[in-house]
Design a protein around this motif. Structure first.
Motif, PDB file in Angstrom:
ATOM      1  N   SER A 234      46.505   1.617  74.875  1.00  0.00           N
ATOM      2  CA  SER A 234      45.654   1.135  75.959  1.00  0.00           C
ATOM      3  C   SER A 234      46.393   1.135  77.294  1.00  0.00           C
ATOM      4  CB  SER A 234      45.152  -0.283  75.648  1.00  0.00           C
ATOM      5  OG  SER A 234      46.251  -1.176  75.470  1.00  0.00           O
ATOM      6  N   ASP A 235      47.645   1.589  77.294  1.00  0.00           N
ATOM      7  CA  ASP A 235      48.406   1.666  78.547  1.00  0.00           C
ATOM      8  C   ASP A 235      47.886   2.806  79.421  1.00  0.00           C
ATOM      9  OD1 ASP A 235      49.983  -0.429  77.723  1.00  0.00           O
ATOM     10  OD2 ASP A 235      51.564   0.852  76.901  1.00  0.00           O
ATOM     11  N   THR A 236      48.214   2.741  80.699  1.00  0.00           N
ATOM     12  CA  THR A 236      47.800   3.788  81.617  1.00  0.00           C
ATOM     13  C   THR A 236      48.803   4.943  81.574  1.00  0.00           C
ATOM     14  OG1 THR A 236      49.035   2.911  83.506  1.00  0.00           O
ATOM     15  CG2 THR A 236      46.825   2.010  83.109  1.00  0.00           C
ATOM     16  N   ILE A 237      48.424   6.056  82.174  1.00  0.00           N
ATOM     17  CA  ILE A 237      49.294   7.225  82.186  1.00  0.00           C
ATOM     18  C   ILE A 237      50.604   6.916  82.895  1.00  0.00           C
ATOM     19  CG2 ILE A 237      48.200   8.109  84.285  1.00  0.00           C
ATOM     20  CD1 ILE A 237      49.797  10.120  81.387  1.00  0.00           C
ATOM     21  N   HIS A 238      50.592   6.033  83.874  1.00  0.00           N
ATOM     22  CA  HIS A 238      51.821   5.705  84.593  1.00  0.00           C
ATOM     23  C   HIS A 238      52.760   4.853  83.742  1.00  0.00           C
ATOM     24  CE1 HIS A 238      50.804   7.483  88.471  1.00  0.00           C
ATOM     25  NE2 HIS A 238      49.567   7.055  88.277  1.00  0.00           N
ATOM     26  N   GLN A 239      52.237   4.235  82.707  1.00  0.00           N
ATOM     27  CA  GLN A 239      53.086   3.523  81.762  1.00  0.00           C
ATOM     28  C   GLN A 239      53.535   4.418  80.608  1.00  0.00           C
ATOM     29  OE1 GLN A 239      49.940   0.529  81.270  1.00  0.00           O
ATOM     30  NE2 GLN A 239      51.437  -1.052  81.804  1.00  0.00           N
ATOM     31  N   LEU A 240      52.749   5.465  80.321  1.00  0.00           N
ATOM     32  CA  LEU A 240      53.042   6.334  79.184  1.00  0.00           C
ATOM     33  C   LEU A 240      53.844   7.573  79.577  1.00  0.00           C
ATOM     34  CD1 LEU A 240      49.521   6.229  77.471  1.00  0.00           C
ATOM     35  CD2 LEU A 240      51.583   5.035  76.725  1.00  0.00           C
ATOM     36  N   ARG A 241      53.811   7.948  80.847  1.00  0.00           N
ATOM     37  CA  ARG A 241      54.428   9.192  81.283  1.00  0.00           C
ATOM     38  C   ARG A 241      55.955   9.090  81.279  1.00  0.00           C
ATOM     39  NH1 ARG A 241      56.268   7.874  86.381  1.00  0.00           N
ATOM     40  NH2 ARG A 241      57.315   9.917  86.426  1.00  0.00           N
ATOM     41  N   GLY A 242      56.569  10.281  81.195  1.00  0.00           N
ATOM     42  CA  GLY A 242      58.005  10.374  81.413  1.00  0.00           C
ATOM     43  C   GLY A 242      58.882   9.992  80.248  1.00  0.00           C
ATOM     44  N   GLU A 243      58.314   9.711  79.081  1.00  0.00           N
ATOM     45  CA  GLU A 243      59.113   9.326  77.923  1.00  0.00           C
ATOM     46  C   GLU A 243      58.637  10.076  76.689  1.00  0.00           C
ATOM     47  OE1 GLU A 243      59.147   5.151  77.256  1.00  0.00           O
ATOM     48  OE2 GLU A 243      59.806   4.645  79.295  1.00  0.00           O
ATOM     49  N   TRP A 244      59.580  10.426  75.836  1.00  0.00           N
ATOM     50  CA  TRP A 244      59.227  11.075  74.576  1.00  0.00           C
ATOM     51  C   TRP A 244      58.676  10.041  73.603  1.00  0.00           C
ATOM     52  CZ3 TRP A 244      58.743  16.095  73.554  1.00  0.00           C
ATOM     53  CH2 TRP A 244      59.362  17.005  74.410  1.00  0.00           C
ATOM     54  N   ARG A 245      57.567  10.396  72.979  1.00  0.00           N
ATOM     55  CA  ARG A 245      56.939   9.540  71.980  1.00  0.00           C
ATOM     56  C   ARG A 245      56.611  10.398  70.763  1.00  0.00           C
ATOM     57  NH1 ARG A 245      55.423   4.817  74.920  1.00  0.00           N
ATOM     58  NH2 ARG A 245      55.622   5.175  77.179  1.00  0.00           N
ATOM     59  N   LEU A 279      58.592  16.829  84.209  1.00  0.00           N
ATOM     60  CA  LEU A 279      58.776  18.172  83.666  1.00  0.00           C
ATOM     61  C   LEU A 279      60.252  18.471  83.411  1.00  0.00           C
ATOM     62  CD1 LEU A 279      56.178  20.190  85.774  1.00  0.00           C
ATOM     63  CD2 LEU A 279      55.994  19.487  83.383  1.00  0.00           C
ATOM     64  N   LEU A 280      61.131  17.987  84.258  1.00  0.00           N
ATOM     65  CA  LEU A 280      62.564  18.171  84.023  1.00  0.00           C
ATOM     66  C   LEU A 280      62.985  17.445  82.750  1.00  0.00           C
ATOM     67  CD1 LEU A 280      64.020  17.830  87.645  1.00  0.00           C
ATOM     68  CD2 LEU A 280      63.653  19.924  86.316  1.00  0.00           C
ATOM     69  N   ALA A 281      62.465  16.243  82.554  1.00  0.00           N
ATOM     70  CA  ALA A 281      62.786  15.501  81.323  1.00  0.00           C
ATOM     71  C   ALA A 281      62.190  16.194  80.103  1.00  0.00           C
ATOM     72  CB  ALA A 281      62.269  14.069  81.434  1.00  0.00           C
ATOM     73  N   PHE A 282      61.000  16.775  80.258  1.00  0.00           N
ATOM     74  CA  PHE A 282      60.380  17.505  79.161  1.00  0.00           C
ATOM     75  C   PHE A 282      61.197  18.737  78.800  1.00  0.00           C
ATOM     76  CE2 PHE A 282      57.271  20.746  77.705  1.00  0.00           C
ATOM     77  CZ  PHE A 282      56.856  20.120  76.547  1.00  0.00           C
ATOM     78  N   ARG A 283      61.657  19.480  79.805  1.00  0.00           N
ATOM     79  CA  ARG A 283      62.481  20.674  79.540  1.00  0.00           C
ATOM     80  C   ARG A 283      63.790  20.290  78.859  1.00  0.00           C
ATOM     81  NH1 ARG A 283      64.503  24.181  84.578  1.00  0.00           N
ATOM     82  NH2 ARG A 283      65.600  22.206  84.942  1.00  0.00           N
ATOM     83  N   ALA A 284      64.385  19.183  79.277  1.00  0.00           N
ATOM     84  CA  ALA A 284      65.628  18.728  78.651  1.00  0.00           C
ATOM     85  C   ALA A 284      65.392  18.393  77.175  1.00  0.00           C
ATOM     86  CB  ALA A 284      66.191  17.535  79.393  1.00  0.00           C
ATOM     87  N   GLY A 285      64.240  17.811  76.884  1.00  0.00           N
ATOM     88  CA  GLY A 285      63.931  17.484  75.493  1.00  0.00           C
ATOM     89  C   GLY A 285      63.705  18.721  74.640  1.00  0.00           C
ATOM     90  N   LEU A 286      63.148  19.772  75.233  1.00  0.00           N
ATOM     91  CA  LEU A 286      62.947  21.009  74.495  1.00  0.00           C
ATOM     92  C   LEU A 286      64.275  21.670  74.117  1.00  0.00           C
ATOM     93  CD1 LEU A 286      60.008  22.698  76.487  1.00  0.00           C
ATOM     94  CD2 LEU A 286      59.869  21.355  74.385  1.00  0.00           C
ATOM     95  N   ARG A 287      65.264  21.507  74.971  1.00  0.00           N
ATOM     96  CA  ARG A 287      66.555  22.136  74.739  1.00  0.00           C
ATOM     97  C   ARG A 287      67.489  21.292  73.884  1.00  0.00           C
ATOM     98  NH1 ARG A 287      67.712  24.399  80.901  1.00  0.00           N
ATOM     99  NH2 ARG A 287      66.017  25.935  80.944  1.00  0.00           N
ATOM    100  N   ALA A 288      67.129  20.061  73.678  1.00  0.00           N
ATOM    101  CA  ALA A 288      68.008  19.159  72.918  1.00  0.00           C
ATOM    102  C   ALA A 288      68.085  19.553  71.447  1.00  0.00           C
ATOM    103  CB  ALA A 288      67.509  17.727  73.044  1.00  0.00           C
TER     104      ALA A 288
END
Length: 288
Positions: A234-245, A279-288
């Motif tokens: 029920s959180d908003t996108i600004h609370q859910l964005r930017g983190e791997w889940r 997007l930078l954090a997402f790319r870093a997660g893809l390469r991890a």
């Protein structure tokens, strides 16, 4: 106002497309329709004719006593209530689960969804907007629902928001041809309004089956509606964005990352800074 007879076929086609994009579902008739007469005819067909008024007796009150009013109301036959066909009942969810579970490939799933009539959104949309791109991707991108451009072209992330998405992906070295793009809801709601909870529940088996069949290694979720829907939050996108889940689908746990929708960047360019960080954090997660 121009009369229809004054327009050529191309102008008529453009006008109808404009009405559809604006969410218009009904057009005015050439001649006025007496809805009151239609209603009285329906009542007569159902045996519900209105009682004729009679003159009161000389020493009889023109109004019945309260007790007599309650008795007359209780004795009156209940009107035939027609089902609200615009909102499917809970059986539609079971039918969607069966149709989705029976598909053994994305092509079979598309065929099943084209034949499915349990969601009222299908009646107002021009076409089914199914997943497009690589059928076995490393990354699957999921938005909320088709917009007017998607509904016209039959492809997810078309038009201006599609161009914005291409730029977002190119910034981290991704191309849509290598990905699978889809939406939580495959039919455009009238006027591109947010889907209702009932509509989302009916469509859930289809998007989850798409994910299960595509077997992506990562999910990129775009926008508030899609993030709350897939992450069951029920959180908003600004609370859910930017983190791997994580998203659990058909026994698999898939890493998922949420950020703003391309349409958010079109309407509020100031948000590009936040999305670039994501997007930078997402790319870093893809390469991890």
């Amino acid at each position: 106002m121009n009369a229809a007879n004054d327009l050529n076929p191309a102008q008529l086609r453009s006008l109808l497309h404009f009405y559809a994009d604006a969410g218009v579902e009904w057009l005015l008739e050439e001649e006025a329709v007496d809805r009151i007469a239609e209603f009285e005819a329906m009542r007569a067909a159902r045996g519900m004719q209105a009682p004729r008024e009679t003159a009161p007796a000389p020493q009889q009150a023109t109004r019945p006593a309260p007790a007599r009013q309650e008795q007359s109301r209780a004795a009156a036959p209940a009107p035939n209530v027609l089902p609200n066909v615009a909102i499917p009942d809970s059986q539609a969810v079971a039918e969607a689960e069966f149709a989705a579970g029976s598909a053994r490939s994305l092509e079979e799933l598309r065929t099943a969804m084209e034949a499915f009539n349990g969601c009222n959104l299908k009646t107002s949309a021009r076409c089914l907007v199914f997943a497009a791109g690589n059928a076995k991707p490393s990354v699957m991108v999921i938005g909320a629902m088709p917009n007017a451009d998607d509904d016209r072209d039959g492809q997810p992330f078309s038009g201006r928001q599609g161009t914005m998405l291409d730029r977002m992906l190119a910034g981290i070295g991704l191309d849509r041809a290598d990905l699978l793009l889809s939406n939580v809801v495959p039919w455009r709601p009238p006027g591109t309004r947010p889907p209702s909870q009932r509509e989302a529940d009916i469509c859930r088996p289809f998007i989850e089956r798409q994910i299960a069949l595509a077997e992506p290694n990562h999910l990129l979720i775009l926008g508030n509606f899609a993030a709350r829907f897939l992450l069951r939050s029920s959180d908003t996108i600004h609370q859910l964005r930017g983190e791997w889940r994580e998203v659990a689908i058909s026994g698999r746990t898939i890493p998922a990352f949420a950020t703003l929708h391309p349409q958010d960047l079109v309407t509020a360019p100031v948000s590009k800074r936040l999305v670039w960080q994501d997007l930078l954090a997402f790319r870093a997660g893809l390469r991890a």
